[in-house]
Write a protein that holds these residues in place. Structure first.
Motif, PDB file in Angstrom:
ATOM      1  N   GLY A  30       0.814  -1.215   0.000  1.00 48.39           N
ATOM      2  CA  GLY A  30       0.000   0.000   0.000  1.00 48.39           C
ATOM      3  C   GLY A  30       0.843   1.258   0.000  1.00 48.39           C
ATOM      4  N   ARG A  31       1.955   1.240   0.728  1.00 50.83           N
ATOM      5  CA  ARG A  31       2.822   2.423   0.751  1.00 50.83           C
ATOM      6  C   ARG A  31       3.443   2.675  -0.617  1.00 50.83           C
ATOM      7  N   VAL A  32       3.791   1.601  -1.322  1.00 55.11           N
ATOM      8  CA  VAL A  32       4.320   1.773  -2.680  1.00 55.11           C
ATOM      9  C   VAL A  32       3.248   2.346  -3.596  1.00 55.11           C
ATOM     10  N   LEU A  33       2.020   1.837  -3.474  1.00 51.26           N
ATOM     11  CA  LEU A  33       0.923   2.358  -4.286  1.00 51.26           C
ATOM     12  C   LEU A  33       0.686   3.838  -3.992  1.00 51.26           C
ATOM     13  N   ASP A  34       0.778   4.207  -2.726  1.00 52.65           N
ATOM     14  CA  ASP A  34       0.562   5.608  -2.363  1.00 52.65           C
ATOM     15  C   ASP A  34       1.646   6.505  -2.954  1.00 52.65           C
ATOM     16  N   ARG A  35       2.881   6.007  -2.972  1.00 56.64           N
ATOM     17  CA  ARG A  35       3.982   6.826  -3.485  1.00 56.64           C
ATOM     18  C   ARG A  35       4.088   6.760  -5.011  1.00 56.64           C
ATOM     19  N   THR A  36       3.549   5.689  -5.587  1.00 60.44           N
ATOM     20  CA  THR A  36       3.636   5.405  -7.029  1.00 60.44           C
ATOM     21  C   THR A  36       5.086   5.365  -7.538  1.00 60.44           C
ATOM     22  N   ASP A  37       6.014   4.960  -6.669  1.00 56.20           N
ATOM     23  CA  ASP A  37       7.422   4.882  -7.102  1.00 56.20           C
ATOM     24  C   ASP A  37       7.742   3.434  -7.463  1.00 56.20           C
ATOM     25  N   ILE A  39       9.314   1.981  -9.985  1.00 51.50           N
ATOM     26  CA  ILE A  39      10.607   1.621 -10.566  1.00 51.50           C
ATOM     27  C   ILE A  39      11.717   2.306  -9.773  1.00 51.50           C
ATOM     28  N   MET A  40      12.623   1.490  -9.197  1.00 48.50           N
ATOM     29  CA  MET A  40      13.752   2.002  -8.416  1.00 48.50           C
ATOM     30  C   MET A  40      13.275   2.956  -7.317  1.00 48.50           C
ATOM     31  N   GLY A  41      12.195   2.565  -6.647  1.00 47.12           N
ATOM     32  CA  GLY A  41      11.604   3.413  -5.622  1.00 47.12           C
ATOM     33  C   GLY A  41      12.311   3.314  -4.275  1.00 47.12           C
ATOM     34  N   GLU A  42      11.701   3.953  -3.301  1.00 48.49           N
ATOM     35  CA  GLU A  42      12.299   4.063  -1.960  1.00 48.49           C
ATOM     36  C   GLU A  42      12.600   2.695  -1.355  1.00 48.49           C
ATOM     37  N   ASP A  43      11.676   1.744  -1.523  1.00 53.26           N
ATOM     38  CA  ASP A  43      11.879   0.443  -0.896  1.00 53.26           C
ATOM     39  C   ASP A  43      13.042  -0.327  -1.511  1.00 53.26           C
ATOM     40  N   VAL A  44      13.344  -0.097  -2.774  1.00 52.62           N
ATOM     41  CA  VAL A  44      14.506  -0.738  -3.384  1.00 52.62           C
ATOM     42  C   VAL A  44      15.777  -0.268  -2.684  1.00 52.62           C
ATOM     43  N   HIS A  45      15.912   1.037  -2.513  1.00 49.92           N
ATOM     44  CA  HIS A  45      17.113   1.588  -1.888  1.00 49.92           C
ATOM     45  C   HIS A  45      17.215   1.163  -0.422  1.00 49.92           C
ATOM     46  N   LEU A  46      16.096   1.150   0.276  1.00 50.96           N
ATOM     47  CA  LEU A  46      16.111   0.735   1.679  1.00 50.96           C
ATOM     48  C   LEU A  46      16.433  -0.752   1.808  1.00 50.96           C
ATOM     49  N   PHE A  47      15.858  -1.552   0.925  1.00 49.15           N
ATOM     50  CA  PHE A  47      16.149  -2.984   0.972  1.00 49.15           C
ATOM     51  C   PHE A  47      17.625  -3.243   0.690  1.00 49.15           C
ATOM     52  N   GLU A  48      18.189  -2.554  -0.291  1.00 51.40           N
ATOM     53  CA  GLU A  48      19.605  -2.736  -0.588  1.00 51.40           C
ATOM     54  C   GLU A  48      20.469  -2.409   0.632  1.00 51.40           C
ATOM     55  N   GLN A  49      20.114  -1.351   1.356  1.00 55.57           N
ATOM     56  CA  GLN A  49      20.868  -0.996   2.558  1.00 55.57           C
ATOM     57  C   GLN A  49      20.712  -2.068   3.643  1.00 55.57           C
ATOM     58  N   GLU A  50      19.477  -2.518   3.830  1.00 54.44           N
ATOM     59  CA  GLU A  50      19.202  -3.491   4.893  1.00 54.44           C
ATOM     60  C   GLU A  50      19.828  -4.848   4.591  1.00 54.44           C
ATOM     61  N   VAL A  51      19.771  -5.271   3.340  1.00 47.33           N
ATOM     62  CA  VAL A  51      20.325  -6.573   2.998  1.00 47.33           C
ATOM     63  C   VAL A  51      21.850  -6.523   2.993  1.00 47.33           C
ATOM     64  N   ALA A  52      22.420  -5.390   2.642  1.00 42.44           N
ATOM     65  CA  ALA A  52      23.877  -5.249   2.728  1.00 42.44           C
ATOM     66  C   ALA A  52      24.334  -5.372   4.177  1.00 42.44           C
ATOM     67  N   ALA A  53      23.583  -4.762   5.083  1.00 37.41           N
ATOM     68  CA  ALA A  53      23.916  -4.866   6.507  1.00 37.41           C
ATOM     69  C   ALA A  53      23.767  -6.305   6.995  1.00 37.41           C
ATOM     70  N   TYR A  54      22.720  -6.988   6.548  1.00 42.00           N
ATOM     71  CA  TYR A  54      22.515  -8.381   6.945  1.00 42.00           C
ATOM     72  C   TYR A  54      23.657  -9.267   6.451  1.00 42.00           C
ATOM     73  N   LEU A  55      24.060  -9.078   5.209  1.00 37.85           N
ATOM     74  CA  LEU A  55      25.116  -9.900   4.626  1.00 37.85           C
ATOM     75  C   LEU A  55      26.504  -9.490   5.118  1.00 37.85           C
TER      76      LEU A  55
END
Length: 366
Positions: A30-37, A39-55
């Protein structure tokens, strides 16, 4: 090999996970739908940061699939026509396919029958002047001996791309698979330990220059829009999939721990049954699949009888890569790989313990 259309105990059932996480997942979408981002939206960048920290890695780069991750890794390393890449014959086609897609030649070495992974002790004999890289596959979530692989790579000046399509969260001697070589390539296919609800993939690296090249290649070979520097790919991790993966990532260690406990119970329950070889339990094994070997030519019969009792199984993989039509008659025989293809059988791994007990009882009765 016949299986029931809707087994009572499927090889994989995603519904319990979806039901557990549904409110969080729907909110994230729903948050993605609200932002309409999208392609390469906020969650992509946040996930990349979070998964880099996990790995525990400097760079995590979301792409469209695990296959694209392998291709882009090879391209970023400059591997192409005339080059050779050493890998295993016993895995899914995407491994060799990615090598062929960049114009290089897959060179296979046989597997270790104890791990079903590429046998590191056979690598050096396969090295030629054209060899540029090694692509170990952490099959079923079981880490390859990366200490030995990296020793050989350093000795011969070779690059290493870890195929981690089945090993997200697996560790070799405490270090995450995919963070030891030059690149780690991951898949988020829905059946994976960390799966999206569509296609998705990831590259991991500690090399700044390689990360920059990979990011360029995933968006049509451009660092800046409309300034294309090379032929690249349209290979971006979808924002909705990234949002779903962000919800699931904090649960991964719990899920992998459950898989290891299921594997332990299987191994205990199957101990001493003639003709069944169970996988070796190691601390770092992520058990994407729990795969036994059914010897004496009985694998297909056992699979059929389990299907008749409503138990889903899978054969990963019935045909080694070198025996596929595209590569057939181009390589020598790989004895251990060919034998494994006739014996491996993967059992349900993600169910609750009562279901696993039912599988064990059925196997013991066959």
């Amino acid at each position: 090999m016949t299986t029931t259309a809707h087994p009572q105990i499927p090889i994989l059932d995603l519904k319990p996970e979806i039901d557990e996480l549904r409110p969080e997942i729907m909110a994230a979408i729903g948050r993605v739908l609200d932002r309409t981002d999208f392609i390469m939206g906020e969650d992509v960048h946040l996930f990349e940061q979070e998964v880099a920290a996990y790995l525990g890695v400097k760079h995590a780069i979301g792409v469209n699939s695990g296959t694209d991750a392998l291709v882009i890794a090879l391209r970023a390393l400059g591997i192409g026509p005339g080059d050779e890449v050493i890998t295993t014959p016993f895995t899914f086609f995407a491994t060799a396919e990615s090598i062929s897609m960049v114009g290089a030649k897959p060179v296979f070495v046989d597997i270790d029958p104890a791990t079903l992974n590429l046998n590191p002790e056979l690598i050096e004999a396969a090295i030629t002047p054209a060899t540029r890289a090694i692509m170990p596959v952490h099959l079923y979530g079981n880490p390859v001996d990366m200490t030995r692989v990296m020793e050989i790579a350093a000795k011969h000046g070779l690059k290493v791309v870890e195929d981690c399509a089945q090993s997200f969260g697996a560790r070799w001697q405490g270090t995450q698979t995919g963070t030891i070589g030059d690149f780690g390539a991951y898949s988020f296919f829905p059946s994976k330990n960390l799966g999206a609800y569509g296609d998705g993939g990831l590259l991991a690296t500690n090399d700044d220059a390689l990360a920059d090249t990979a990011r360029m290649l995933r968006v049509h070979g451009s660092r800046k829009k409309y300034h294309n520097e090379t032929v690249g790919y349209n290979s971006r991790l979808d924002t909705i999939q990234a949002a779903i993966l962000r919800v699931k990532l904090p649960h991964l260690e719990k899920w992998n721990t459950h898989r290891r406990e299921v594997a332990r119970q299987y191994n205990e329950g199957l101990k001493g049954i003639e003709g069944i070889v169970t996988p070796v339990l190691t601390t770092g094994h992520a058990f994407h699949q729990y795969t036994i070997r059914v010897q004496n030519g009985r694998r297909d019969d056992v699979q059929q009888k389990l299907a008749e009792q409503g138990i889903g199984t899978m054969i990963y993989y019935p045909i080694p890569q070198d025996e596929l039509p595209i590569y057939r008659d181009q390589y020598p025989a790989y004895e251990q790989s060919s034998l494994a293809a006739k014996e491996v059988l993967s059992l349900p791994i993600s169910g609750n313990f009562s279901l696993i007990s039912s599988v064990l009882n059925s196997l013991k009765s066959i």
